[in-house]
Design an enzyme around this catalytic site. Sequence first.
Site, short mmCIF file in Angstrom:
data_model
loop_
_atom_site.label_atom_id
_atom_site.label_comp_id
_atom_site.label_asym_id
_atom_site.label_seq_id
_atom_site.Cartn_x
_atom_site.Cartn_y
_atom_site.Cartn_z
N ASN A 9 -61.04 41.12 -35.79
CA ASN A 9 -59.68 41.28 -35.32
C ASN A 9 -59.18 42.52 -35.80
OD1 ASN A 9 -56.79 41.06 -34.78
ND2 ASN A 9 -56.50 39.28 -36.17
N TRP A 10 -59.10 43.51 -34.94
CA TRP A 10 -58.74 44.90 -35.21
C TRP A 10 -57.36 45.15 -35.63
CZ3 TRP A 10 -61.81 48.63 -31.67
CH2 TRP A 10 -63.10 48.40 -31.90
N LYS A 11 -56.43 44.03 -35.06
CA LYS A 11 -54.98 44.16 -35.21
C LYS A 11 -54.64 45.27 -34.73
CE LYS A 11 -55.61 41.31 -39.21
NZ LYS A 11 -55.01 40.68 -40.52
N HIS A 94 -52.44 33.52 -34.58
CA HIS A 94 -52.69 34.33 -35.80
C HIS A 94 -51.32 34.32 -36.52
CE1 HIS A 94 -53.55 37.48 -38.52
NE2 HIS A 94 -54.72 37.35 -38.39
N GLU A 96 -49.84 36.47 -38.29
CA GLU A 96 -48.94 37.51 -38.04
C GLU A 96 -48.11 37.19 -36.80
OE1 GLU A 96 -52.00 40.58 -38.42
OE2 GLU A 96 -52.15 40.01 -40.55
N GLU A 166 -57.09 30.36 -41.50
CA GLU A 166 -56.81 31.66 -42.19
C GLU A 166 -55.64 31.15 -43.12
OE1 GLU A 166 -58.30 35.45 -39.71
OE2 GLU A 166 -56.25 34.98 -39.20
N GLY A 172 -55.48 40.06 -46.13
CA GLY A 172 -55.25 41.39 -46.27
C GLY A 172 -54.88 41.55 -47.87
N SER A 212 -59.74 38.06 -46.00
CA SER A 212 -60.30 39.00 -47.15
C SER A 212 -61.96 38.76 -47.09
CB SER A 212 -59.68 38.73 -48.57
OG SER A 212 -58.19 39.25 -48.29
N GLY A 233 -60.60 40.98 -40.83
CA GLY A 233 -59.67 41.80 -40.33
C GLY A 233 -60.07 43.42 -41.02
N GLY A 234 -59.49 43.84 -42.04
CA GLY A 234 -59.81 44.93 -42.49
C GLY A 234 -61.22 45.50 -42.55
P1 13P Z 1 -58.47 40.43 -43.57
O1 13P Z 1 -59.73 40.24 -43.41
O2 13P Z 1 -57.70 42.02 -43.45
O3 13P Z 1 -57.75 39.75 -44.83
O4 13P Z 1 -57.83 39.76 -42.31
C1 13P Z 1 -58.06 38.44 -41.77
C2 13P Z 1 -57.38 38.27 -40.49
O5 13P Z 1 -56.16 38.38 -40.62
C3 13P Z 1 -58.13 38.13 -39.68
O6 13P Z 1 -57.52 37.67 -38.45
#
Ligand code: 13P
Length: 249
Positions: A9-11, A94, A96, A166, A172, A212, A233-234
């Site tokens: 997920n590149w956000k 998600h 967010e 999640e 994050g 994470s 994510g990251g």
């Molecule tokens: P991180 O891997 O950066 O914690 O993010 C997880 C995420 O929100 C994937 O959708």
Amino acid sequence: MRQKIVAGNWKMNCDIAQTYELLDALKENELNDDIVVMVAPPFTNLQSANQALIDSTILVAAQNMHQSANGAFTGEVSASMLRSVGVETVILGHSERRAYFYEDNALLAKKVTAALENKMTAIYCFGEELEDRKTGKHLDLVERQLKEGLFHIAIGDWKQIILAYEPVWAIGTGETASPEQAQEMHAFIRKIVAKSYSEEIANKVSILYGGSVKPNNASEIFGKPDVDGGLIGGAALDAESFMAIVNAF
Ligand code: 13P
């Protein structure tokens, strides 16, 4: 055997040049046929990403969509629009989106329905906040997120569903759930799917863990029996890290 999946997920990261660069780097890697690999770039880069990956097995997913087919919803994108640029998978719910854009279970139920009606696969995300876990409410909360946002679907639609647990406190933050915490929750999720639908559906649905996940913790988490992969994510923004996670099974 359940499908193993690693999705990035590149956000809100990567402009078009960075998208091509990251995809080129990913394409250099030999992929294992047993693992479905997906990337979810921002809306603006979905079509280009799909074209760039035409000779690759990596799939492209969207990060969100609107529940209506079309209309006066400034700034929004519908399922059929995603399909029209070759995108067949969408991340919904998600944390967010839930936190910053006030998406609740009732709205997500409509988005899930719209995705299914358009023959898309939905990656349905959910998970508790730290306070819920500290007060012992995490299992109840997750059960409600599933029942209210997802459990209206027909038995036959489960083949288009991927679940993504999640925990918000792990996203994050660098603090991941322990493999045991992930396993406990994933087993619980499978149990409530079995109770509301059937053992067969519960055993078939892929449940991803997100929060994470990094190259140094992925194999321990993916090694748990009810964890079928990750939503990353990251670490998905760096080709080497993402591929190390893909190869962590
Ligand atoms: P991180 O891997 O950066 O914690 O993010 C997880 C995420 O929100 C994937 O959708």
